[in-house]
Write a protein that holds these residues in place. Sequence first.
Motif, mmCIF file in Angstrom:
data_model
loop_
_atom_site.group_PDB
_atom_site.id
_atom_site.type_symbol
_atom_site.label_atom_id
_atom_site.label_comp_id
_atom_site.label_asym_id
_atom_site.label_seq_id
_atom_site.Cartn_x
_atom_site.Cartn_y
_atom_site.Cartn_z
ATOM 1 N N TYR A 1 14.546 -68.466 35.788
ATOM 2 C CA TYR A 1 14.251 -67.063 36.111
ATOM 3 C C TYR A 1 13.898 -66.921 37.586
ATOM 4 O O TYR A 1 14.387 -66.025 38.267
ATOM 5 N N ARG A 2 13.048 -67.820 38.088
ATOM 6 C CA ARG A 2 12.655 -67.755 39.505
ATOM 7 C C ARG A 2 13.859 -67.986 40.414
ATOM 8 O O ARG A 2 14.008 -67.299 41.428
ATOM 9 N N ILE A 3 14.705 -68.941 40.068
ATOM 10 C CA ILE A 3 15.885 -69.224 40.890
ATOM 11 C C ILE A 3 16.839 -68.030 40.899
ATOM 12 O O ILE A 3 17.311 -67.606 41.952
ATOM 13 N N VAL A 4 17.117 -67.480 39.724
ATOM 14 C CA VAL A 4 18.039 -66.341 39.628
ATOM 15 C C VAL A 4 17.463 -65.122 40.341
ATOM 16 O O VAL A 4 18.165 -64.434 41.080
ATOM 17 N N PRO B 1 5.076 -63.862 34.656
ATOM 18 C CA PRO B 1 4.618 -65.014 35.449
ATOM 19 C C PRO B 1 4.423 -64.543 36.895
ATOM 20 O O PRO B 1 5.376 -64.157 37.562
ATOM 21 N N LYS B 2 3.218 -64.477 37.354
ATOM 22 C CA LYS B 2 2.921 -63.901 38.669
ATOM 23 C C LYS B 2 2.984 -64.918 39.816
ATOM 24 O O LYS B 2 3.217 -64.549 40.934
ATOM 25 N N LEU B 3 2.734 -66.184 39.501
ATOM 26 C CA LEU B 3 2.705 -67.185 40.554
ATOM 27 C C LEU B 3 4.129 -67.522 40.990
ATOM 28 O O LEU B 3 4.907 -68.075 40.216
ATOM 29 N N PHE B 4 4.478 -67.170 42.204
ATOM 30 C CA PHE B 4 5.810 -67.401 42.760
ATOM 31 C C PHE B 4 6.921 -66.811 41.897
ATOM 32 O O PHE B 4 7.922 -67.446 41.624
ATOM 33 N N ALA B 5 6.755 -65.580 41.455
ATOM 34 C CA ALA B 5 7.813 -64.958 40.681
ATOM 35 C C ALA B 5 8.014 -63.530 41.072
ATOM 36 O O ALA B 5 7.301 -62.736 41.351
ATOM 37 N N LYS C 1 17.439 -62.497 47.389
ATOM 38 C CA LYS C 1 17.628 -63.275 48.619
ATOM 39 C C LYS C 1 16.301 -63.812 49.154
ATOM 40 O O LYS C 1 16.040 -63.793 50.353
ATOM 41 N N SER C 2 15.452 -64.281 48.230
ATOM 42 C CA SER C 2 14.147 -64.832 48.582
ATOM 43 C C SER C 2 14.195 -66.357 48.485
ATOM 44 O O SER C 2 14.269 -66.919 47.393
ATOM 45 N N VAL C 3 14.138 -66.996 49.639
ATOM 46 C CA VAL C 3 14.172 -68.455 49.685
ATOM 47 C C VAL C 3 12.931 -69.031 49.006
ATOM 48 O O VAL C 3 13.006 -70.060 48.339
ATOM 49 N N LEU C 4 11.789 -68.370 49.139
ATOM 50 C CA LEU C 4 10.553 -68.839 48.524
ATOM 51 C C LEU C 4 10.688 -68.930 47.000
ATOM 52 O O LEU C 4 10.280 -69.922 46.395
ATOM 53 N N LEU C 5 11.295 -67.934 46.384
ATOM 54 C CA LEU C 5 11.488 -67.960 44.934
ATOM 55 C C LEU C 5 12.463 -69.048 44.510
ATOM 56 O O LEU C 5 12.259 -69.700 43.481
#
Length: 77
Positions: A31-34, A73-77, A40-44
């Motif tokens: 989910y985070r990768i997609v 999921p709030k942490l890095f999402a 277009k968020s490199v951090l995610l």
Amino acid sequence: MNGFVKWMDDAPLWLKIVFALPVLDIVWAVYRIVKGCATKSVLLIVAGILWIFLGSTIIWLIDLICICVWKQPKLFA
């Protein structure tokens, strides 16, 4: 891609909790990768890749707590 992110955002709470359990937490990594690719968020994208490797440790518990409190999921999402 946006369809998967929207489906995960709109999924019932019980399903989100199931996906946050150990081994199945890889779903939230994907989910985070997609979502990172869609926005277009490199951090995610990096967080998603790290979640794949670290998800079997204590990180699944962080997702589980965040989902129970905020329904996402709030942490890095």
